[in-house]
Design a protein around this motif. Structure first.
Motif, PDB file in Angstrom:
ATOM      1  N   GLY A 124     -26.338 -30.129  38.282  1.00  0.00           N
ATOM      2  CA  GLY A 124     -25.112 -29.973  37.494  1.00  0.00           C
ATOM      3  C   GLY A 124     -24.547 -28.588  37.781  1.00  0.00           C
ATOM      4  O   GLY A 124     -23.746 -28.410  38.694  1.00  0.00           O
ATOM      5  N   SER A 125     -25.027 -27.594  37.034  1.00  0.00           N
ATOM      6  CA  SER A 125     -24.608 -26.215  37.333  1.00  0.00           C
ATOM      7  C   SER A 125     -25.282 -25.709  38.606  1.00  0.00           C
ATOM      8  O   SER A 125     -24.806 -24.774  39.241  1.00  0.00           O
ATOM      9  N   GLY A 126     -26.434 -26.293  38.941  1.00  0.00           N
ATOM     10  CA  GLY A 126     -27.162 -25.897  40.148  1.00  0.00           C
ATOM     11  C   GLY A 126     -28.285 -24.899  39.892  1.00  0.00           C
ATOM     12  O   GLY A 126     -29.010 -24.526  40.815  1.00  0.00           O
TER      13      GLY A 126
ATOM     14  N   THR B 107     -35.832 -34.371  35.135  1.00  0.00           N
ATOM     15  CA  THR B 107     -35.239 -33.263  34.374  1.00  0.00           C
ATOM     16  C   THR B 107     -34.928 -33.632  32.920  1.00  0.00           C
ATOM     17  O   THR B 107     -34.225 -32.888  32.227  1.00  0.00           O
TER      18      THR B 107
ATOM     19  N   THR C 143     -31.135 -25.327  38.431  1.00  0.00           N
ATOM     20  CA  THR C 143     -32.451 -25.921  38.718  1.00  0.00           C
ATOM     21  C   THR C 143     -32.680 -25.990  40.230  1.00  0.00           C
ATOM     22  O   THR C 143     -33.755 -25.650  40.729  1.00  0.00           O
TER      23      THR C 143
HETATM   24  C1  LIG Z   1     -31.093 -33.932  32.247  1.00  0.00           C
HETATM   25  C2  LIG Z   1     -30.440 -32.959  33.156  1.00  0.00           C
HETATM   26  N1  LIG Z   1     -30.768 -32.971  34.448  1.00  0.00           N
HETATM   27  C3  LIG Z   1     -30.207 -32.141  35.333  1.00  0.00           C
HETATM   28  C4  LIG Z   1     -29.247 -31.235  34.933  1.00  0.00           C
HETATM   29  C5  LIG Z   1     -28.653 -30.340  35.947  1.00  0.00           C
HETATM   30  O1  LIG Z   1     -29.263 -29.082  35.882  1.00  0.00           O
HETATM   31  P1  LIG Z   1     -28.543 -27.811  36.475  1.00  0.00           P
HETATM   32  O2  LIG Z   1     -27.377 -27.524  35.562  1.00  0.00           O
HETATM   33  O3  LIG Z   1     -29.557 -26.744  36.409  1.00  0.00           O
HETATM   34  O4  LIG Z   1     -28.098 -28.155  37.831  1.00  0.00           O
HETATM   35  C6  LIG Z   1     -28.862 -31.170  33.586  1.00  0.00           C
HETATM   36  C7  LIG Z   1     -27.878 -30.193  33.117  1.00  0.00           C
HETATM   37  O5  LIG Z   1     -28.235 -29.104  32.747  1.00  0.00           O
HETATM   38  C8  LIG Z   1     -29.468 -32.064  32.674  1.00  0.00           C
HETATM   39  O6  LIG Z   1     -29.133 -32.066  31.368  1.00  0.00           O
END
Ligand SMILES: Cc1ncc(COP(=O)(O)O)c(C=O)c1O
Length: 289
Positions: free
Chosen positions: A172-174, A281, A176
């Motif tokens: 999403g935000s990246g 996640t 992770t």
């Molecule tokens: C369940 C889940 N997976 C993955 C993500 C994506 O994570 P990121 O924003 O660190 O890329 C999110 C958003 O934070 C999320 O809620």
């Protein structure tokens, strides 16, 4: 602070993978905590500790109607003694989603904003810039994106003692994806964008990962029409995975990781003999069926 045990890694039973001699494991970060699950705990733990060190008593952040991030922050705030405020991109007269009802029940103050105003909050990347306006508050940017969130994700490496050729994770935000790229420099990390038009993230994230690392890519082809959109292929892969394994997938993020992996297996982009780790996640609070 909340103290959580390491999450288990288990084999994914999946005919497509075994037919192609590919081994797929999943790291069950969805089991880290019943509410602050998945990457939420990874991203929040150092941020919340930092807020305590800075004597902040009020966590402010932002998210959508079904935000896993707001949900986790509201619960963590209640548990750890922070006041919380969520800036929500929605009309105040709209009925609250179950996610926002939980947030409210846990004491989060909800402030509704227009799309345009919400976009302005996206620019508050750093705590310091916001802090001046809101004494004792600690600002978490959308999805918690920050160096401390990335550091928290990097701790996953302490819980993985085997080499994987690929790690697949929803993006999403990246944050992770950045954390995994830094923590596993010898592994190819595939971040599966949950929304359309994520190409711009490549340049943005490169600043955080560091230019010496080229072990990561963003798959922009499996968002299924956009954020929170689904299609038949997504449902089919999720149904197959869920019927052969003991875990559930959310359709917004984790089912898309499996869909992207299935395409890579089918097209031969992942060679026979490879071993793959998917990071679960979390996000199951958004699936209320
Ligand atoms: C369940 C889940 N997976 C993955 C993500 C994506 O994570 P990121 O924003 O660190 O890329 C999110 C958003 O934070 C999320 O809620």
């Amino acid at each position: 602070m909340l103290k959580l045990n390491p999450s288990p890694i288990q084999k994914v039973e999946w005919q497509l993978a075994s037919d192609n001699s590919i081994s797929v494991d999943i790291k069950r970060d969805d089991l880290l905590h019943s509410i602050v699950s998945g990457n939420k705990w990874r991203k929040l733990k150092y941020l919340l500790a930092d807020a305590k060190v800075k004597s902040s008593s009020h966590i402010m952040t932002m998210g959508g109607n079904w935000s896993n991030h707001l949900h986790a922050v509201a619960f963590a705030g209640k548990t750890l003694g922070f006041k919380t405020t969520g800036i929500v991109r929605a009309h105040p007269e709209q009925a609250l989603t179950p996610t926002l009802k939980d947030c409210k029940r846990w004491g989060m103050e909800l402030r509704f904003t227009t799309r345009r105003e919400y976009a302005k909050y996206r620019k508050f990347q750093a705590w310091d810039s916001f802090h001046n306006n809101q004494p004792n508050s600690y600002w978490l940017s959308e999805g918690g994106f920050s160096e401390l969130a990335i550091k928290g994700v990097m701790d996953i490496a302490d819980e993985v003692d085997k080499h994987y050729d690929y790690i697949v994770v929803a993006c999403g935000s990246g944050a992770t994806l950045c954390g995994l790229a830094k923590a596993f420099p010898k592994t190819q990390i595939i971040g599966v964008a949950a929304f359309a038009g994520a190409e711009y993230l490549r340049d943005e994230l490169a600043l955080y990962v560091g230019c010496e690392l080229e072990n990561w890519i963003i798959d922009t082809e499996h968002h299924c029409g956009g954020f929170a959109k689904t299609n038949e292929s997504l449902k089919a892969v999720a149904t197959e995975i869920e019927s052969n394994n003991n875990f559930k997938l959310d359709f917004v993020y984790n089912a898309k990781s499996f869909l992207a992996l299935s395409t890579r297996i089918l097209t031969g982009a992942i060679a026979p003999g490879s071993n793959v780790l998917i990071i679960h996640t979390g996000g199951l609070q958004g699936r209320r069926d």
